[in-house]
Design a protein around this motif. Structure first.
Motif: not given
Ligand SMILES: Nc1ncnc2c1ncn2[C@@H]1O[C@H](COP(=O)(O)OP(=O)(O)OP(=O)(O)O)[C@@H](O)[C@H]1O
Length: 262
Positions: A144-147, A103-105, A156-157
């Protein structure tokens, strides 16, 4: 008349992407998969349908190599897929239902990290290619955490595609997504199929199966009850119920799944 080796070789059928022969799996002595046999051709988009608990994810995990079968054979591109998978690991990628991204990336960092982890030859170049191809530019600097669910699914795909797999396993690729995002994901899947990637996917959405899959298998309590094109499945359900009206895939699915039940 003698036929040369070259002639024979050039007429050989291309090996299948996936062959399952009497594949079986039990958890805690409960038999989940009861002898699954099917073949997925290279370049085919194949759908696995079935009610909750039928064993779809269990089968996906076996094909992905995340779990081992108790019996039967699993062959991937002509090689044994149930053991160490020498030489074929990079050819198979799974997009599971769970979002397990860090999530942090940022999106860019996440893709680069995984590209390096997968040993992709030119990681930056490959990430740029995927970002361009799947229109992820506006996501690159986001964490990533805010998507949203749809953005995360596209990421993911894209992550699964980093090592350029020849077989992509998609476990319910559009579950919980709005119709607009679903269309985006369908476009991604169609693009991959058009480029020759073999796709083996599960779905609960009959429209999705009809839109994307050349053939589907119906799984019921760990056994395959029908394998055909979506139209073939509809005809089969009509024939078995004595109904000559054109049925929908959803009605066909319900008829075939309920057959034999009280
Ligand atoms: N690791 C596990 N340990 C024990 N039982 C399991 C495990 N994984 C799955 N099961 C059981 O196997 C059966 C099939 O589960 P599976 O997730 O494969 O079904 P599914 O067809 O994918 O269902 P859904 O459509 O709800 O995702 C279920 O009864 C489930 O509880």
């Amino acid at each position: 008349m003698s036929v040369s080796r070259t002639t024979l070789a050039s007429h050989r059928e291309p090996e299948a992407a996936l062959v399952l022969h009497r594949l079986a799996k039990a958890y805690d002595k409960q038999q989940i998969l009861r002898g699954i046999s099917l073949t997925v051709a290279q370049g085919e988009t194949f759908g696995l349908l079935g009610p909750n608990g039928a064993g779809k994810t269990t089968l996906m995990k076996l094909v992905a190599g995340l779990s081992r079968p108790d019996g039967g054979q699993l062959t991937l591109f002509g090689r044994d897929g149930s053991g160490e998978r020498q030489g074929i690991k990079q050819r198979i990628a799974l997009v599971a239902q769970e979002n397990n991204l860090e999530r942090e990336f940022t999106v860019q960092e996440a893709l680069l990290t995984y590209a390096r982890l997968y040993g992709v030859a030119k990681p930056r170049q490959r990430v740029e290619q995927l970002v361009y191809k799947f229109n992820l530019t506006e996501l690159c600097s986001k964490q990533v955490g805010v998507l949203s669910g749809g953005m995360a699914r596209r990421l993911l795909i894209a992550r699964a595609l980093l090592p350029e797999p020849r077989l992509l396993l998609l476990d319910e690729p559009t579950v919980g997504l709005d119709p607009d995002v679903r269309q985006d994901i369908w476009a991604m899947i169609r693009g991959l199929a058009a480029a020759g990637t073999t796709i083996f996917m599960t779905t609960h959405y009959m429209e999705e199966a009809e839109q994307l899959c050349q053939r589907v298998a119906l799984l019921k309590a760990g056994q395959i009850v029908a394998v055909d094109t979506p139209d073939g499945i509809k005809r089969l359900a009509d024939a078995e119920s004595g109904n000559d009206k054109k049925t929908t895939l959803e009605t066909a699915f319900l008829r075939l799944i309920r057959e034999g039940q009280a």
